[in-house]
Motif scaffolding. Structure first.
Motif, PDB file in Angstrom:
ATOM      1  N   PRO A 102     -44.226  43.071   7.898  1.00 49.12           N
ATOM      2  CA  PRO A 102     -42.769  42.923   7.915  1.00 49.12           C
ATOM      3  C   PRO A 102     -42.349  41.458   7.737  1.00 49.12           C
ATOM      4  O   PRO A 102     -43.139  40.535   7.959  1.00 49.12           O
ATOM      5  CB  PRO A 102     -42.382  43.449   9.302  1.00 49.12           C
ATOM      6  N   LYS A 103     -41.117  41.253   7.347  1.00 44.08           N
ATOM      7  CA  LYS A 103     -40.635  39.920   7.007  1.00 44.08           C
ATOM      8  C   LYS A 103     -40.572  38.967   8.196  1.00 44.08           C
ATOM      9  O   LYS A 103     -40.513  37.745   8.003  1.00 44.08           O
ATOM     10  CB  LYS A 103     -39.257  40.016   6.350  1.00 44.08           C
ATOM     11  N   ASP A 104     -40.587  39.509   9.438  1.00 41.41           N
ATOM     12  CA  ASP A 104     -40.530  38.603  10.583  1.00 41.41           C
ATOM     13  C   ASP A 104     -41.909  38.082  10.987  1.00 41.41           C
ATOM     14  O   ASP A 104     -42.050  37.413  12.011  1.00 41.41           O
ATOM     15  CB  ASP A 104     -39.839  39.270  11.780  1.00 41.41           C
ATOM     16  N   TYR A 105     -42.924  38.398  10.200  1.00 44.52           N
ATOM     17  CA  TYR A 105     -44.241  37.769  10.355  1.00 44.52           C
ATOM     18  C   TYR A 105     -44.319  36.595   9.376  1.00 44.52           C
ATOM     19  O   TYR A 105     -43.932  36.728   8.210  1.00 44.52           O
ATOM     20  CB  TYR A 105     -45.372  38.741  10.039  1.00 44.52           C
ATOM     21  N   VAL A 106     -44.840  35.472   9.838  1.00 40.33           N
ATOM     22  CA  VAL A 106     -45.027  34.308   8.973  1.00 40.33           C
ATOM     23  C   VAL A 106     -46.521  34.134   8.721  1.00 40.33           C
ATOM     24  O   VAL A 106     -47.312  34.008   9.660  1.00 40.33           O
ATOM     25  CB  VAL A 106     -44.450  33.035   9.616  1.00 40.33           C
ATOM     26  N   VAL A 107     -46.907  34.145   7.438  1.00 38.93           N
ATOM     27  CA  VAL A 107     -48.317  34.047   7.064  1.00 38.93           C
ATOM     28  C   VAL A 107     -48.529  32.766   6.266  1.00 38.93           C
ATOM     29  O   VAL A 107     -47.844  32.534   5.256  1.00 38.93           O
ATOM     30  CB  VAL A 107     -48.767  35.262   6.234  1.00 38.93           C
ATOM     31  N   GLU A 108     -49.471  31.939   6.722  1.00 41.38           N
ATOM     32  CA  GLU A 108     -49.811  30.691   6.031  1.00 41.38           C
ATOM     33  C   GLU A 108     -51.308  30.659   5.768  1.00 41.38           C
ATOM     34  O   GLU A 108     -52.097  31.193   6.550  1.00 41.38           O
ATOM     35  CB  GLU A 108     -49.411  29.474   6.870  1.00 41.38           C
ATOM     36  N   SER A 109     -51.695  30.012   4.686  1.00 40.89           N
ATOM     37  CA  SER A 109     -53.111  29.862   4.364  1.00 40.89           C
ATOM     38  C   SER A 109     -53.450  28.389   4.215  1.00 40.89           C
ATOM     39  O   SER A 109     -52.727  27.646   3.540  1.00 40.89           O
ATOM     40  CB  SER A 109     -53.447  30.610   3.073  1.00 40.89           C
ATOM     41  N   GLU A 110     -54.567  27.998   4.874  1.00 43.17           N
ATOM     42  CA  GLU A 110     -55.042  26.619   4.766  1.00 43.17           C
ATOM     43  C   GLU A 110     -53.979  25.613   5.201  1.00 43.17           C
ATOM     44  O   GLU A 110     -53.860  24.537   4.621  1.00 43.17           O
ATOM     45  CB  GLU A 110     -55.491  26.317   3.329  1.00 43.17           C
ATOM     46  N   LYS A 111     -53.207  25.948   6.227  1.00 44.42           N
ATOM     47  CA  LYS A 111     -52.198  25.046   6.774  1.00 44.42           C
ATOM     48  C   LYS A 111     -52.612  24.628   8.189  1.00 44.42           C
ATOM     49  O   LYS A 111     -53.126  25.429   8.960  1.00 44.42           O
ATOM     50  CB  LYS A 111     -50.828  25.727   6.824  1.00 44.42           C
ATOM     51  N   ALA A 112     -52.351  23.375   8.532  1.00 56.21           N
ATOM     52  CA  ALA A 112     -52.773  22.835   9.820  1.00 56.21           C
ATOM     53  C   ALA A 112     -52.131  23.594  10.974  1.00 56.21           C
ATOM     54  O   ALA A 112     -50.987  24.050  10.882  1.00 56.21           O
ATOM     55  CB  ALA A 112     -52.412  21.357   9.911  1.00 56.21           C
ATOM     56  N   HIS A 113     -52.890  23.717  12.055  1.00 56.86           N
ATOM     57  CA  HIS A 113     -52.362  24.309  13.280  1.00 56.86           C
ATOM     58  C   HIS A 113     -51.185  23.456  13.768  1.00 56.86           C
ATOM     59  O   HIS A 113     -51.237  22.227  13.708  1.00 56.86           O
ATOM     60  CB  HIS A 113     -53.458  24.360  14.353  1.00 56.86           C
ATOM     61  N   PRO A 114     -50.116  24.084  14.231  1.00 56.72           N
ATOM     62  CA  PRO A 114     -48.911  23.305  14.553  1.00 56.72           C
ATOM     63  C   PRO A 114     -49.054  22.342  15.707  1.00 56.72           C
ATOM     64  O   PRO A 114     -48.285  21.383  15.793  1.00 56.72           O
ATOM     65  CB  PRO A 114     -47.874  24.387  14.861  1.00 56.72           C
ATOM     66  N   TRP A 115     -50.024  22.564  16.608  1.00 62.25           N
ATOM     67  CA  TRP A 115     -50.123  21.614  17.722  1.00 62.25           C
ATOM     68  C   TRP A 115     -51.542  21.285  18.165  1.00 62.25           C
ATOM     69  O   TRP A 115     -51.764  20.273  18.824  1.00 62.25           O
ATOM     70  CB  TRP A 115     -49.314  22.100  18.921  1.00 62.25           C
ATOM     71  N   ILE A 116     -52.552  22.083  17.806  1.00 61.48           N
ATOM     72  CA  ILE A 116     -53.935  21.688  18.099  1.00 61.48           C
ATOM     73  C   ILE A 116     -54.386  20.758  16.978  1.00 61.48           C
ATOM     74  O   ILE A 116     -54.419  21.159  15.816  1.00 61.48           O
ATOM     75  CB  ILE A 116     -54.879  22.898  18.195  1.00 61.48           C
ATOM     76  N   PRO A 117     -54.707  19.512  17.277  1.00 63.09           N
ATOM     77  CA  PRO A 117     -55.013  18.542  16.211  1.00 63.09           C
ATOM     78  C   PRO A 117     -56.286  18.899  15.460  1.00 63.09           C
ATOM     79  O   PRO A 117     -57.224  19.467  16.021  1.00 63.09           O
ATOM     80  CB  PRO A 117     -55.175  17.222  16.985  1.00 63.09           C
ATOM     81  N   ASN A 118     -56.301  18.568  14.182  1.00 62.56           N
ATOM     82  CA  ASN A 118     -57.498  18.685  13.342  1.00 62.56           C
ATOM     83  C   ASN A 118     -58.019  20.115  13.194  1.00 62.56           C
ATOM     84  O   ASN A 118     -59.210  20.318  12.938  1.00 62.56           O
ATOM     85  CB  ASN A 118     -58.617  17.779  13.881  1.00 62.56           C
ATOM     86  N   ILE A 119     -57.166  21.085  13.376  1.00 60.75           N
ATOM     87  CA  ILE A 119     -57.545  22.477  13.189  1.00 60.75           C
ATOM     88  C   ILE A 119     -56.729  23.062  12.035  1.00 60.75           C
ATOM     89  O   ILE A 119     -55.491  23.051  12.065  1.00 60.75           O
ATOM     90  CB  ILE A 119     -57.305  23.310  14.462  1.00 60.75           C
ATOM     91  N   THR A 120     -57.430  23.559  11.031  1.00 62.96           N
ATOM     92  CA  THR A 120     -56.790  24.220   9.894  1.00 62.96           C
ATOM     93  C   THR A 120     -57.434  25.591   9.725  1.00 62.96           C
ATOM     94  O   THR A 120     -58.511  25.711   9.117  1.00 62.96           O
ATOM     95  CB  THR A 120     -56.943  23.410   8.600  1.00 62.96           C
ATOM     96  N   PRO A 121     -56.827  26.627  10.266  1.00 66.81           N
ATOM     97  CA  PRO A 121     -57.419  27.959  10.144  1.00 66.81           C
ATOM     98  C   PRO A 121     -57.375  28.461   8.707  1.00 66.81           C
ATOM     99  O   PRO A 121     -56.538  28.016   7.907  1.00 66.81           O
ATOM    100  CB  PRO A 121     -56.546  28.824  11.065  1.00 66.81           C
ATOM    101  N   ASP A 122     -58.274  29.387   8.382  1.00 67.64           N
ATOM    102  CA  ASP A 122     -58.254  29.980   7.047  1.00 67.64           C
ATOM    103  C   ASP A 122     -56.897  30.617   6.778  1.00 67.64           C
ATOM    104  O   ASP A 122     -56.301  30.434   5.718  1.00 67.64           O
ATOM    105  CB  ASP A 122     -59.358  31.028   6.908  1.00 67.64           C
ATOM    106  N   ILE A 123     -56.414  31.390   7.752  1.00 66.73           N
ATOM    107  CA  ILE A 123     -55.096  32.014   7.667  1.00 66.73           C
ATOM    108  C   ILE A 123     -54.448  31.924   9.044  1.00 66.73           C
ATOM    109  O   ILE A 123     -55.123  32.079  10.065  1.00 66.73           O
ATOM    110  CB  ILE A 123     -55.199  33.493   7.238  1.00 66.73           C
TER     111      ILE A 123
END
Length: 513
Positions: free
Chosen positions: A442-463
């Motif tokens: 649904p549209k109220d889910y936000v999906v990002e790929s290869e984007k940095a974690h918003p507050w844990i430093p130096n973490i970039t999850p696959d999705i």
């Protein structure tokens, strides 16, 4: 307030005690309750063996009833009639050579005890079914086992959790010989300690594993333990579920997690996903299948901990830190992705697929390259179901369209796995999966790929998926085609260590203690 140590699995108990031999057994004796009816049945069986030949029995009981702890207790319950206990860990064996390796280890034990006149018990651990094994190899295994037991005083105790799987094992064995298992006692049902003993077991376990500290020092009371037992939600509660409930009660009233979680802006979950054929069977050793969405696919502390002692990982992990990574500072789930879902997603959504791989040459149907087909495949995955708050169907995909689709996808997945091993190539697969998730969620889910974690430093999850209920899901995808269980443990522990190191940097060291 002091930190309560109250493990609910046999493996966790072993890791906390960190001792062996007589000292280990002496500590276990302080809180492990005898299961006298099962002991009586086993004693009758060992009496029949007379120290010259052997037999096997399937010890059937639901997860959490205490089968492994009971088997360990045979080392000091000498009246049962076994002189020694040997444990075989099938989880560390390669799937393709599992039965060959198992019979090899049994033959080594047989050579050691043959002619001794004493019965040796052998526990076959983490092999609760023979699903996925070649039928010819299964028959050969039972044929070899039958010959071995005719001349060796081995008493094989084989823990299983599913009655249907146990009966299938007996069908295989009976097709070869009627003397592998005890006639009329092939399956021994194990119920574990009575519910009336749960409170006493909890009290004694707390005392032994917490250096003699009392309930009151943890803000607990005997009346409180009895109240927890009385409100058991399971129709037939197990000792494990009861001990877990005691720990949850302590956490709720102690403020143990509040200090840590107060520093975390938003709950973060780490979902590690494996997609090779038969990943479902291997992943089943590492995570929980449950009807409760809060628990489903949650990583087993005990199983991951098996791969930490006596390895380089021991420098990074202690039991508390691992617990915080699984269900404290983070919530960790380990799940599988149907192989066909990954293949169809790559075929339909990967932008560079035409330049690199032609999946049709390895048997992928042309229709799988349509985005509508990829969406259909991904909607059947545990990933999509859990994101949507839906339960996954119980049981393994043993036959039918799902199993045939996975078989069709195997060669293509092997090609994708090779492709993903190239520098940076996995990001194309990650982007493809993120795109299909955007289309089906649904549209109220936000999906990002290869984007940095918003507050844990130096973490970039696959999705990364931000859910409407304010959770932050970090999806980490492993595209390996290696099927050994240690590969799962290695990948998950490396990922969690990186997350925890950065989290510790952000909120302070949660490893100590």
């Amino acid at each position: 307030m002091k930190t309560l140590v109250l493990p609910s699995t046999y493996e966790d108990i072993k890791s906390y005690l960190a001792s062996t031999g007589a000292v280990y057994a002496a500590k276990l004796m302080e809180f492990v309750r005898p299961i006298e009816d099962t002991e009586r049945d086993l004693t009758q069986m060992t009496t029949q063996l007379r120290g010259t030949s052997g037999r096997a029995v399937l010890l059937y009981g639901p997860p959490g009833t205490g089968k492994s702890t009971f088997i360990e207790s045979l080392t000091w319950r000498t009246h049962v009639g076994v002189s020694d206990l040997q444990q075989i860990d099938c989880a560390r064996m390669q799937q393709e050579q599992l039965l060959d390796e198992l019979i090899r280890q049994l033959q080594m034990l047989a050579e050691r005890v043959r002619g001794s006149g004493r019965v040796t018990a052998v526990a076959i651990n983490y092999l609760e079914d023979l699903e996925g094994q070649d039928e010819g190899k299964v028959r050969a295994f039972f044929r070899s086992l039958n010959g071995l037991l005719r001349t060796s005083p081995l008493f094989i105790i084989w823990p299983v959790t599913d009655l249907e799987d146990a009966r299938k094992m007996l069908d295989y064995a009976s097709a070869v010989s009627g003397t592998v298992f005890f006639p009329g006692r092939e399956i021994l049902t194990f119920h574990g300690p009575a519910q009336t003993a749960f409170v006493s077991i909890a009290k004694n376990t707390i005392a032994v594993l917490n250096d003699g500290q009392t309930l009151e020092e943890f803000g607990l009371t005997e009346a409180g333990l009895e109240e927890i037992a009385s409100r058991a939600v399971h129709p037939t509660p197990t000792l494990r579920s009861y001990l877990d409930a005691v720990v949850e009660q302590w956490r709720n009233q102690s403020g143990y997690l509040e200090d840590l979680q107060a520093k975390i802006p938003k709950p973060t979950e780490v979902w590690t996903i494996f997609a090779y054929p038969d990943a479902e069977s291997v992943i089943g050793q590492f995570s929980r299948r449950s009807e409760q969405l809060e628990e489903v696919w949650t990583a087993f502390h005990s199983k991951l901990w098996e791969y930490i002692p006596n390895s380089q990982r021991a420098a990074d992990w202690n039991p508390k830190r691992l617990q915080l990574a699984i269900s404290g500072a983070l919530r960790t789930r380990i799940m599988y992705m149907p192989t066909n879902a990954i293949v169809s997603t790559f075929a339909a959504y990967a932008q560079d697929k035409a330049k690199t791989l032609n999946l049709s040459t390895v048997g992928v149907p042309d229709r799988w390259a349509k985005q509508s087909s990829a969406q259909k495949h991904i909607k059947t995955s545990p990933l999509h179901r859990l994101l949507m708050g839906q339960q996954s169907p119980p049981g393994k995909r043993k036959s039918g369209p799902a199993a045939r689709a996975a078989e069709t996808a195997e060669k293509a997945f092997n090609e994708i796995s090779k492709y993903a091993s190239g520098t940076g190539n996995d990001r194309h697969i990650n982007h493809a999966l993120a795109n299909v998730l955007r289309d089906v969620l649904p549209k109220d889910y936000v999906v990002e790929s290869e984007k940095a974690h918003p507050w844990i430093p130096n973490i970039t999850p696959d999705i990364r998926v931000d859910t409407p209920d304010n959770r932050l899901i970090c999806v980490e995808l492993c595209y390996t085609s290696a099927r050994e269980p240690y590969v799962v443990a290695d990948y998950v522990l490396k990922k969690l260590d990186r997350y925890m190191r950065q989290l510790e940097y952000y909120v302070g060291d949660v490893k100590a203690g």
